[in-house]
Design an enzyme around this catalytic site. Structure first.
Site, PDB file in Angstrom:
ATOM      1  NE  ARG A  61     -12.566 -16.586 -72.942  1.00 35.81           N
ATOM      2  CZ  ARG A  61     -11.925 -16.797 -74.111  1.00 35.81           C
ATOM      3  NH1 ARG A  61     -10.664 -17.228 -74.130  1.00 35.81           N
ATOM      4  NH2 ARG A  61     -12.529 -16.545 -75.259  1.00 35.81           N
ATOM      5  CE  LYS A 121      -8.451 -22.382 -48.244  1.00 34.37           C
ATOM      6  NZ  LYS A 121      -8.459 -22.584 -49.704  1.00 34.37           N
ATOM      7  CE1 TYR A 154      -7.024 -28.625 -49.721  1.00 33.15           C
ATOM      8  CE2 TYR A 154      -6.366 -28.028 -51.955  1.00 33.15           C
ATOM      9  CZ  TYR A 154      -7.343 -28.155 -50.980  1.00 33.15           C
ATOM     10  OH  TYR A 154      -8.631 -27.809 -51.272  1.00 33.15           O
ATOM     11  CG  ASP A 157       0.074 -24.293 -51.657  1.00 28.75           C
ATOM     12  OD1 ASP A 157      -0.211 -23.135 -51.291  1.00 28.75           O
ATOM     13  OD2 ASP A 157      -0.738 -25.236 -51.610  1.00 28.75           O
TER      14      ASP A 157
END
Length: 397
Positions: free
Chosen positions: A57, A208, A110, A183
């Site tokens: 983590r 993506k 988005y 973004d």
């Protein structure tokens, strides 16, 4: 001074310092915890920033390696990966916004990002100004208030491919002491480097183009050392950590990023021009077309192409859009983007079916709009497939 590496060399060779083995490809460190050779190490690692061999983590050699690559590709001091693009976006909000702050963002954005903003608006009293014309710097300037803490930019936008002047928004942010966040999912750092244009943080869904094979869900934040460390502090608390296998897959995908993105962009440019001549098409949205409203700005801030996303609208509307998608054999129906395969969706009957009409109108989603993520297939095969779609759409009327 040595010549800087190109993007493919960077993607293959940057970050090797995090591979402690002699394996050419870094192994997957599929472990939650690492052995401490001395008690002293435990104290040092617990107090350090993102140690790669303490507790996953906090950090892991696989995530550290891919973060080093992403930082180089984005031209950033540091990068941080997260378990999804939305996880990365949420970390930025948690790190840099508080209740009552003011955010400026495009109205056509988005849907997941809008939902995050709306949640902050409803639960934490975030004040939001929605920009109607993202290309109008005057509207951005007029939206700024004394309590504005963030300008959020998405370019090209999802799904309408509107363009925002990144350098112009960055200059506004600098002038007023406001953090700017872009973004960068659609262009990837191959086509656009927001930080080089003055933006403070570049964020993306690495699911993506960065990973590129539709087999990873991940996100990335890239920026200054201080800003990214602030986001890592949130990661340590909230835990949206990218697992080692996903980090390894993301790094593997990055090695062919430039090749894939350039090929897909070349395909998209050719298909956008072809679509302009199809009588069933009312409109084609692609920033590489001279007729696109944001073309000149896109040409200034995008390099080596205009990306692989196309929006086009069928004249016949809702049923034609559905039948078009159902007839395709090479292009796959799917809601994501950025993989090696071409994907298409009809928002009005798929992702935005339950969206209120006024919201769809604001987002530019008409009944006939198709969002087309162009892949790396051979152009003649894609054209033949689209022709099948047009035939099916014509029969649906």
């Amino acid at each position: 001074m040595p010549r800087p590496w190109g993007p493919t060399t960077t993607a293959i060779h940057a970050g090797k310092r995090f591979n402690p083995t002699r394996a050419v490809t870094t192994p997957i460190f599929q472990t939650s915890v690492f052995q401490l050779l001395e008690n002293r190490e435990g104290a040092e690692f617990a107090a350090s920033i993102e140690p790669p061999a303490f507790y996953t983590r906090w950090g892991n050699p696989n995530t550290s390696e891919v973060e080093a690559v992403l930082a180089e590709l984005e031209g950033a001091e540091r990068a941080l990966v997260a378990a999804s693009g939305m996880g990365a976006f949420a970390l930025v909000f948690e790190a840099f916004l508080k209740a009552g702050d003011h955010l400026v963002a495009p109205a056509a954005i988005y849907l997941g990002t809008e939902q995050l903003i709306r949640r902050w608006e409803a639960e934490r009293g975030l004040k939001v100004t929605w920009i109607q014309d993202a290309l109008d710097l005057g509207e951005w300037a007029a939206a700024i208030r004394p309590e504005t803490r963030m300008l959020w930019v998405e370019t090209p936008s999802n799904p309408t491919l509107a363009i925002t002047d990144l350098a112009g928004v960055a200059a506004l942010g600098k002038r007023h002491g406001i953090r700017t966040v872009a973004d960068n999912t659609f262009p990837s750092p191959i086509h656009t480097k927001p930080l080089a244009l003055g933006i403070d943080l570049s964020v993306a869904s690495a699911t993506k183009y960065l990973a590129g094979h539709s087999d990873v869900v991940a996100g990335v934040i890239a920026g200054s050392e201080a800003d990214v460390v602030a986001c890592w502090q949130m990661t340590k608390v909230f835990g949206p950590t990218l697992d080692p296998m996903a980090a390894w897959l993301l790094h593997r995908g990055l090695k062919t990023l430039a090749l894939r993105v350039r090929r897909a962009s070349d395909n998209a440019q050719a298909l956008a021009q072809w679509l302009l001549w199809q009588p069933a098409v009312a409109r084609v949205d692609y920033p590489g077309l001279p007729g696109h409203r944001g073309h000149e700005v896109a040409a200034r801030q995008m390099v080596e192409g205009f990306g692989a996303m196309i929006g086009f609208e069928l004249r016949a509307g809702l049923l034609a859009g559905q039948r078009f998608c159902e007839a395709l054999e090479v292009v796959t129906r799917g809601v994501s983007l950025g993989g090696v395969e071409s994907l298409i969706q009809h928002p009005a009957s798929m992702s935005h079916l339950k969206t209120a009409p006024e919201v769809k109108a604001r987002l530019g989603i008409s009944d006939g709009l198709l969002r087309f993520s162009v892949g790396i297939e051979d152009q003649p095969d894609l054209i033949a497939d689209l022709e099948r779609g047009f035939q099916a759409a014509a029969e649906a009327r």
